[in-house]
Enzyme design. Sequence first.
Site, PDB file in Angstrom:
ATOM      1  N   SER A  90       0.593   0.152  -1.097  1.00  0.00           N
ATOM      2  CA  SER A  90       1.591   0.421  -0.073  1.00  0.00           C
ATOM      3  C   SER A  90       0.921   0.780   1.257  1.00  0.00           C
ATOM      4  CB  SER A  90       2.533   1.517  -0.594  1.00  0.00           C
ATOM      5  OG  SER A  90       3.642   1.683   0.229  1.00  0.00           O
TER       6      SER A  90
ATOM      7  N   ASP B 242      11.229  -5.840  -3.964  1.00  0.00           N
ATOM      8  CA  ASP B 242      10.719  -4.722  -3.164  1.00  0.00           C
ATOM      9  C   ASP B 242      11.669  -4.445  -1.992  1.00  0.00           C
ATOM     10  OD1 ASP B 242       9.292  -3.000  -1.512  1.00  0.00           O
ATOM     11  OD2 ASP B 242       7.363  -3.879  -2.055  1.00  0.00           O
TER      12      ASP B 242
ATOM     13  N   HIS C  83       8.949  -1.899  -5.466  1.00  0.00           N
ATOM     14  CA  HIS C  83       7.765  -1.417  -4.728  1.00  0.00           C
ATOM     15  C   HIS C  83       6.789  -0.682  -5.647  1.00  0.00           C
ATOM     16  CE1 HIS C  83       5.836  -0.847  -0.866  1.00  0.00           C
ATOM     17  NE2 HIS C  83       5.617   0.432  -1.153  1.00  0.00           N
TER      18      HIS C  83
HETATM   19  C1  MLT Z   1       3.882   1.910   5.469  1.00  0.00           C
HETATM   20  O1  MLT Z   1       4.418   2.725   6.197  1.00  0.00           O
HETATM   21  O2  MLT Z   1       2.654   1.719   5.434  1.00  0.00           O
HETATM   22  C2  MLT Z   1       4.778   1.089   4.595  1.00  0.00           C
HETATM   23  O3  MLT Z   1       6.092   1.173   5.038  1.00  0.00           O
HETATM   24  C3  MLT Z   1       4.681   1.484   3.171  1.00  0.00           C
HETATM   25  C4  MLT Z   1       5.041   2.926   2.969  1.00  0.00           C
HETATM   26  O4  MLT Z   1       4.179   3.764   3.099  1.00  0.00           O
HETATM   27  O5  MLT Z   1       6.202   3.213   2.661  1.00  0.00           O
END
Ligand code: MLT
Length: 227
Positions: free
Chosen positions: A110, A160, A191
């Site tokens: 992520s 996701d 996700h």
């Molecule tokens: C981010 O902010 O890098 C992406 O949206 C993934 C997350 O951290 O939720």
Amino acid sequence: MSTTPAALSHVHRFQPATGAALHAPLLLLHGTGGDESDLLGLGTALSPGAALLSPRGQVLENGMPRFFRRLAEGVFDEADVARRADALGAFVREAQGAYGIGAPVAVGFSNGANIAAVLLMREPDTLAGAVLLRPMMPFAEPPPFRLAGRPVLILSGAMDPIVPEDNVRRLAQTLTAGGALVTHETLPLGHALSQMDITIAKRWLAAQELGPGDARSTEWSGRSAGD
Ligand code: MLT
């Protein structure tokens, strides 16, 4: 086995390689709200015996560590993204010197996958490759870069809610255009990670035959595109 962390620019944990150290070190990059301990188990599962280097993101969002600032969900502060990726690259080089390890393969989830993608684009020599779990395109306009055959695995989730499919497809296309050898699989998942991610990523890592590398340089030590 764990080792006392050296005083480097990022809070981190380091686990030295065990046994014959046949595998590339892994740079573990956690998701929002994670920390340096989060992905150690994943790293061991993906590449048993490999050295594990796991920094904590230096940005706090409502008390949750991250690797860069965002303005809203999926909307990134791109100047901060670039600055933090450069600082992370400097940390990796410090750690290589302190622990005597070669260029690592990033394993990011992520937010950690997103900073790994930026590191690939801004500092193509820092990583030997990358496993990007639920990443998204970090820049509206990516910089030009040359990844010279470095292997990258992208695992995205068909359900996701955070990463639209066309967004991650654009990331895969951008990395491919920059010379990476990209494998992109869309899994029937959201996700969150599942055993399916571990099974696929472990098999992919083993197939890359990335060795422990040369501890004295950040040169890529894996196979080239023509091998
Ligand atoms: C981010 O902010 O890098 C992406 O949206 C993934 C997350 O951290 O939720």
